[in-house]
Design a protein around this motif. Structure first.
Motif, PDB file in Angstrom:
ATOM      1  N   MET A 233       0.987  -1.118  -0.208  1.00  0.00           N
ATOM      2  CA  MET A 233       0.176   0.232   0.014  1.00  0.00           C
ATOM      3  C   MET A 233       0.787   1.156   0.106  1.00  0.00           C
ATOM      4  SD  MET A 233      -3.091  -1.064   2.688  1.00  0.00           S
ATOM      5  CE  MET A 233      -4.245  -2.352   2.517  1.00  0.00           C
TER       6      MET A 233
ATOM      7  N   ASN B 228       0.621  -0.303   6.660  1.00  0.00           N
ATOM      8  CA  ASN B 228      -0.275  -1.174   6.424  1.00  0.00           C
ATOM      9  C   ASN B 228       0.071  -2.148   7.955  1.00  0.00           C
ATOM     10  OD1 ASN B 228      -2.086  -3.317   6.045  1.00  0.00           O
ATOM     11  ND2 ASN B 228      -1.079  -3.832   4.377  1.00  0.00           N
ATOM     12  N   GLU B 229      -0.647  -1.620   8.736  1.00  0.00           N
ATOM     13  CA  GLU B 229      -0.249  -2.696   9.994  1.00  0.00           C
ATOM     14  C   GLU B 229      -0.668  -4.241   9.894  1.00  0.00           C
ATOM     15  OE1 GLU B 229      -2.227  -0.150  13.057  1.00  0.00           O
ATOM     16  OE2 GLU B 229      -0.759   1.204  13.189  1.00  0.00           O
ATOM     17  N   ASN B 230      -1.588  -4.218   8.954  1.00  0.00           N
ATOM     18  CA  ASN B 230      -2.268  -5.772   8.818  1.00  0.00           C
ATOM     19  C   ASN B 230      -1.419  -6.495   7.646  1.00  0.00           C
ATOM     20  OD1 ASN B 230      -4.049  -5.440  11.211  1.00  0.00           O
ATOM     21  ND2 ASN B 230      -5.287  -4.206   9.827  1.00  0.00           N
ATOM     22  N   SER B 231      -0.481  -6.066   6.996  1.00  0.00           N
ATOM     23  CA  SER B 231       0.242  -6.751   5.959  1.00  0.00           C
ATOM     24  C   SER B 231       0.399  -8.203   6.322  1.00  0.00           C
ATOM     25  CB  SER B 231       1.419  -5.987   5.633  1.00  0.00           C
ATOM     26  OG  SER B 231       2.287  -6.632   4.739  1.00  0.00           O
TER      27      SER B 231
END
Length: 591
Positions: A468, A472-475
């Motif tokens: 992104m 992106n903490e949820n990569s």
């Protein structure tokens, strides 16, 4: 390619009649109406180049010259200094040919005879006057005026010239008509093709380079000799050379040892290739205050055009096509190092994709996009000396510069070497010295990170792990999360100990990027010491970073790879960049 160049020449009215060529006249020998030498008229810089008679390669011999406009050393038979200190006059035959040709043309325009007589009778005075002109060179082109009228502007001699030049090549053998490779029409093909100038900075000859050349046995077939192997008419090849000359004048400075030219099949006000020459960013016009008004207007126009590209409001041109060539000179020949063509609408779409792939949304600053030169500079071996970047690009990127441009225009993956070079630049740049020669931790170079992001997203376009344009903490990428973790360890150390010189990043960044399993455990142990110090000094920071570590470690899991491949290294670098960038700009998460 040849047909497209021919069409460009005819559409832009560049095609000239065979036997003529635009020449950069520097001086005029001025005679009165009765033939008296009056002196030299110096041509102002930027004056349009006149169309002049030209005999092509025949003028390279020892006996013939061009008429009207020729080099000073020929018209004046200037001497050459020998090794023993004496002078030698080597161009008597060429000078004589020049004057005799003017005498012949006198039958059609009396000014030619006046010029010939003036040169014969006053050559010593003329030569002496030329040698007194400051900065005049023997290779400068010189013409003649009679009564203030340049000889090349005469129309009376044209019919004579057309017949005269055809009698010059006495070795020419009768040949049958063939299909012209450029126009498709039946023609008597030229034996040799006149050289085109404009490549002297990229290996070309000062006298020009041949675009079509068959001077080796290996290039011949079916018993054909020289240019008969690719038959072209004199009229068509003259137009092609005119197109090449004009396009090379318009071309930007050479990059990586080649000059790039481009054109369109239809005229357009929106030349979207200009985008690559500019930086773009939010906040209005980034133009430099010291630019002249014309440059500022060009930049404003290009920036408006870029806005239209971003909003997808550029006028569509489904029938228009673009053509691009990368050229250099080798041993008197034009080398086409790359050739590309496609539709204008595809070009716009792929340029929009390029900027989307580069996009990084920097908190408080928004999106900023580097020019192509800025991209190239981040692929060089790192050096604090920013001088002579063009020379470094020529030396280090000659093999991949054209592949990068191809990728941009076609939306295809970038070479893996692009990612490897950008990662190497970041690693070296991370350890650069400050003014007091102390090392310090800072955010990795943004442009280098943009290059890595573009490489990654193009290579893995149809997969789920696209990077992104923001943190992106949820990569799902473990390498991305390890990069984030490395950034947090560095931030914890900095909060606990301040500037400690060689810290976590300086000592472990490269190892963590390549072999995470070897160092991340050691960094975890070190961070516990730093956290305990924060706990006693600042409870708020202790809680904040403890929760951040817990969140990232849950995403990483219980195991780490021994090594990261190129894809994972790119994800690590971007995870580190985004985490540090967010912390440095605004520090909202800490607050």
């Amino acid at each position: 390619m040849l047909e497209a160049l021919y069409k460009y020449a005819t559409d832009h009215e560049l095609a000239v009649k065979p036997g003529f060529k635009h020449k950069n006249v520097k001086y005029y020998i001025s005679f009165s109406a009765d033939g008296k030498f009056l002196g030299f008229d110096i041509v102002e810089e930027g004056t349009p180049q006149p169309l002049c008679p030209d005999i092509g390669t025949l003028a390279n011999g020892k006996t013939k010259s061009n008429i009207i406009v020729e080099k000073a050393e020929v018209i004046f038979n200037l001497p050459e200094k020998k090794k023993d200190g004496t002078f030698e006059y080597k161009r008597e035959q060429k000078q004589s040919f020049y004057i005799e040709a003017l005498k012949e043309a006198d039958k059609y325009d009396k000014k030619f005879g006046i010029a010939a007589t003036g040169l014969e009778e006053q050559i010593e005075d003329i030569r002496e006057a030329f040698e007194k002109i400051p900065k005049a060179k023997t290779s400068d082109f010189v013409s003649v005026k009679v009564d203030g009228i340049p000889l090349e502007s005469s129309t009376g001699y044209l019919e004579w010239w057309d017949n005269f030049r055809r009698t010059l090549d006495t070795k020419k053998k009768p040949v049958s008509e063939s299909r012209c490779f450029i126009t498709g029409g039946l023609t008597e093909p030229v034996k040799t093709v006149s050289p085109v100038q404009g490549l002297s900075r990229v290996g070309g000859h000062t006298k020009g380079d041949s675009f079509i050349c068959f001077d080796k046995d290996a290039y011949r077939s079916y018993g054909f000799e020289q240019a008969a192997n690719a038959a072209v008419s004199e009229e068509a090849v003259t137009a092609v050379n005119a197109a090449l000359s004009e396009l090379m004048k318009q071309a930007p400075l050479p990059v990586a040892g080649a000059k790039s030219i481009h054109w369109f099949s239809e005229k357009t006000e929106n030349d979207v290739t200009e985008f690559l020459d500019y930086d773009f960013g939010l906040g209005g016009d980034d133009s430099e205050s010291d630019k002249n008004e014309e440059a500022k207007e060009d930049e404003i126009r290009v920036r408006k055009m870029f806005g239209a590209l971003e909003s997808n409001t550029l006028p569509t041109m489904p029938q228009n096509r673009y053509y691009m060539m990368s050229l250099s000179g080798v041993n008197g020949r034009v080398m086409v190092r790359s050739y590309d063509e496609g539709t204008y609408d595809e070009l716009c779409s792929n340029l929009r994709l390029w900027y989307n792939d580069l996009a990084i949304n920097e908190p408080k600053h928004g999106y900023r996009y580097p020019k192509l030169f800025g991209v190239y500079s981040r692929l060089l071996k790192y050096s604090s000396d920013k001088k002579k970047l063009s020379e470094k690009i020529d030396k280090e990127l000659s093999g991949i510069a054209s592949r990068i441009v191809y990728s941009i225009y076609h939306g295809t993956p970038l070479p893996d070497s692009v990612a490897a070079k950008a990662l190497a630049y970041i690693r070296s740049d991370m350890y650069k010295s400050t003014d007091d020669d102390q090392r310090k931790v800072y955010i990795p170079d943004k442009t280098a990170c943009q290059i890595i992001k573009a490489w990654h997203n193009r290579k893995y376009r149809n997969k789920e792990d696209q990077i992104m344009d923001h943190l992106n903490e949820n990569s799902p990428s473990k390498a991305y999360q390890v990069g984030r973790l490395m950034a947090v360890y560095a931030m914890i150390q900095n909060k606990a100990l301040g500037d400690v010189g060689a810290g976590v990043v300086e000592r472990y960044y490269t190892s963590a990027c390549n072999s995470p399993a070897l160092v991340m455990g050691k960094l975890a142990t070190m961070s516990q010491y730093h956290l305990s110090k924060l706990k006693s000094d600042n409870q708020g920071y202790y809680v904040f970073y403890s929760k951040m570590l817990e969140e990232i470690m849950l995403k990483i899991g219980t195991s780490l790879p021994k090594t990261f491949d190129l894809k994972q290294q790119s994800e690590f670098a971007l995870g580190y960049y985004f985490q540090r960038s967010q912390a440095y700009t605004g520090k909202k998460t800490e607050e």
